[in-house]
Write a protein that holds these residues in place. Structure first.
Motif, PDB file in Angstrom:
ATOM      1  N   LEU A 215      33.099  48.198  43.645  1.00  0.00           N
ATOM      2  CA  LEU A 215      33.738  47.407  42.601  1.00  0.00           C
ATOM      3  C   LEU A 215      35.225  47.274  42.910  1.00  0.00           C
ATOM      4  O   LEU A 215      35.873  48.242  43.281  1.00  0.00           O
ATOM      5  CB  LEU A 215      33.558  48.071  41.243  1.00  0.00           C
ATOM      6  N   PRO A 216      35.761  46.074  42.761  1.00  0.00           N
ATOM      7  CA  PRO A 216      37.177  45.877  43.068  1.00  0.00           C
ATOM      8  C   PRO A 216      38.064  46.448  41.968  1.00  0.00           C
ATOM      9  O   PRO A 216      37.732  46.374  40.796  1.00  0.00           O
ATOM     10  CB  PRO A 216      37.307  44.354  43.126  1.00  0.00           C
TER      11      PRO A 216
ATOM     12  N   VAL B 102      42.235  43.769  41.402  1.00  0.00           N
ATOM     13  CA  VAL B 102      41.905  42.559  42.159  1.00  0.00           C
ATOM     14  C   VAL B 102      42.771  41.395  41.702  1.00  0.00           C
ATOM     15  O   VAL B 102      42.993  41.208  40.514  1.00  0.00           O
ATOM     16  CB  VAL B 102      40.417  42.204  41.948  1.00  0.00           C
TER      17      VAL B 102
ATOM     18  N   SER C 191      40.710  35.184  43.511  1.00  0.00           N
ATOM     19  CA  SER C 191      39.781  35.413  44.615  1.00  0.00           C
ATOM     20  C   SER C 191      38.483  34.692  44.320  1.00  0.00           C
ATOM     21  O   SER C 191      38.296  34.137  43.249  1.00  0.00           O
ATOM     22  CB  SER C 191      39.519  36.908  44.763  1.00  0.00           C
TER      23      SER C 191
ATOM     24  N   SER D 100      35.618  36.269  44.215  1.00  0.00           N
ATOM     25  CA  SER D 100      34.653  37.311  43.861  1.00  0.00           C
ATOM     26  C   SER D 100      34.043  37.115  42.482  1.00  0.00           C
ATOM     27  O   SER D 100      33.005  37.665  42.193  1.00  0.00           O
ATOM     28  CB  SER D 100      35.327  38.683  43.897  1.00  0.00           C
ATOM     29  N   PHE D 101      34.710  36.370  41.606  1.00  0.00           N
ATOM     30  CA  PHE D 101      34.253  36.250  40.230  1.00  0.00           C
ATOM     31  C   PHE D 101      33.622  34.890  39.992  1.00  0.00           C
ATOM     32  O   PHE D 101      34.150  33.862  40.386  1.00  0.00           O
ATOM     33  CB  PHE D 101      35.412  36.500  39.264  1.00  0.00           C
TER      34      PHE D 101
ATOM     35  N   TYR E 195      31.618  44.862  35.298  1.00  0.00           N
ATOM     36  CA  TYR E 195      31.700  44.172  36.578  1.00  0.00           C
ATOM     37  C   TYR E 195      32.230  42.751  36.404  1.00  0.00           C
ATOM     38  O   TYR E 195      31.975  41.882  37.217  1.00  0.00           O
ATOM     39  CB  TYR E 195      30.322  44.140  37.258  1.00  0.00           C
ATOM     40  N   GLY E 196      32.941  42.513  35.299  1.00  0.00           N
ATOM     41  CA  GLY E 196      33.488  41.193  35.028  1.00  0.00           C
ATOM     42  C   GLY E 196      34.944  41.262  34.618  1.00  0.00           C
ATOM     43  O   GLY E 196      35.461  42.319  34.303  1.00  0.00           O
ATOM     44  N   LYS E 197      35.597  40.120  34.637  1.00  0.00           N
ATOM     45  CA  LYS E 197      36.974  40.000  34.160  1.00  0.00           C
ATOM     46  C   LYS E 197      37.022  38.830  33.195  1.00  0.00           C
ATOM     47  O   LYS E 197      36.217  37.909  33.275  1.00  0.00           O
ATOM     48  CB  LYS E 197      37.939  39.752  35.321  1.00  0.00           C
TER      49      LYS E 197
ATOM     50  N   SER F  49      38.705  31.084  38.686  1.00  0.00           N
ATOM     51  CA  SER F  49      39.956  31.716  39.100  1.00  0.00           C
ATOM     52  C   SER F  49      41.043  31.348  38.107  1.00  0.00           C
ATOM     53  O   SER F  49      40.944  30.352  37.401  1.00  0.00           O
ATOM     54  CB  SER F  49      40.344  31.307  40.522  1.00  0.00           C
TER      55      SER F  49
ATOM     56  N   TYR G  86      32.117  37.119  36.387  1.00  0.00           N
ATOM     57  CA  TYR G  86      31.398  38.329  36.785  1.00  0.00           C
ATOM     58  C   TYR G  86      31.465  38.496  38.287  1.00  0.00           C
ATOM     59  O   TYR G  86      31.425  37.526  39.037  1.00  0.00           O
ATOM     60  CB  TYR G  86      29.950  38.287  36.290  1.00  0.00           C
ATOM     61  N   TYR G  87      31.560  39.741  38.713  1.00  0.00           N
ATOM     62  CA  TYR G  87      31.695  40.052  40.135  1.00  0.00           C
ATOM     63  C   TYR G  87      30.409  39.636  40.848  1.00  0.00           C
ATOM     64  O   TYR G  87      29.320  40.136  40.559  1.00  0.00           O
ATOM     65  CB  TYR G  87      31.975  41.549  40.286  1.00  0.00           C
TER      66      TYR G  87
END
Length: 151
Positions: free
Chosen positions: A32-33, A36, A40, A42-43, A63-65, A86, A104-105
């Motif tokens: 898991l980042p 971060v 990026s 990744s999400f 696992y999300g932002k 992003s 989510y990652y």
């Protein structure tokens, strides 16, 4: 397999165990980042039509932002059905007011889909991890996640 009936109380307990084991598998198989840069790839956004959207939004929050809605963009990820999100991460006030989009990652979602794909191919049906999922879906996930020790 269809002659096995699980009581409602037992079903809830077993679903909780399945959810926890899936989360443990995800966390053990991906890095898991931390810290971060959200600019990026990744999400990703997860569409509401995804069969496990409720599971992802409720269980995979680690696992999300959350991105500020007015300061984020969404772009298709070439060659996939995923949409990259992003932008800048939402602040506390924005999150409280729901002015955000959740990203989510990607490796976490791919690991979830990998786990479910095996069960779905053996069952020949789409699995949605909910409290109303059929007993045979729970049993199949338990077989895959825990082996024969759980049956």
């Amino acid at each position: 397999m269809s002659d096995i009936k699980i009581t409602f109380r037992e079903k809830i307990k077993r679903i909780i165990l399945v959810k926890e084991e899936i989360k443990n598998l995800i966390i053990s198989s991906i890095n898991l980042p931390t810290n971060v840069n959200p600019l990026s790839k990744s999400f990703i956004l997860v569409e509401r039509k995804h069969p496990n959207y409720p599971f992802i939004t409720q269980e995979l929050v680690d696992y999300g932002k959350k991105f500020a809605r007015h300061h984020s963009i969404s772009l298709p990820l070439k060659g996939t059905s995923y949409t990259i999100i992003s932008g800048r991460i939402a602040y506390g006030k924005e999150i409280r007011a729901y002015h955000y989009k959740a990203g989510y990652y990607l490796p976490a979602i791919e690991k979830l889909n990998e786990i479910l794909a095996q069960a779905e191919s053996e069952l020949g049906a789409t699995i949605s991890i909910t409290q109303t999922m059929p007993d045979e879906h729970i049993i199949k996930l338990e077989e895959i996640l825990f082996g024969d020790e759980h049956s």
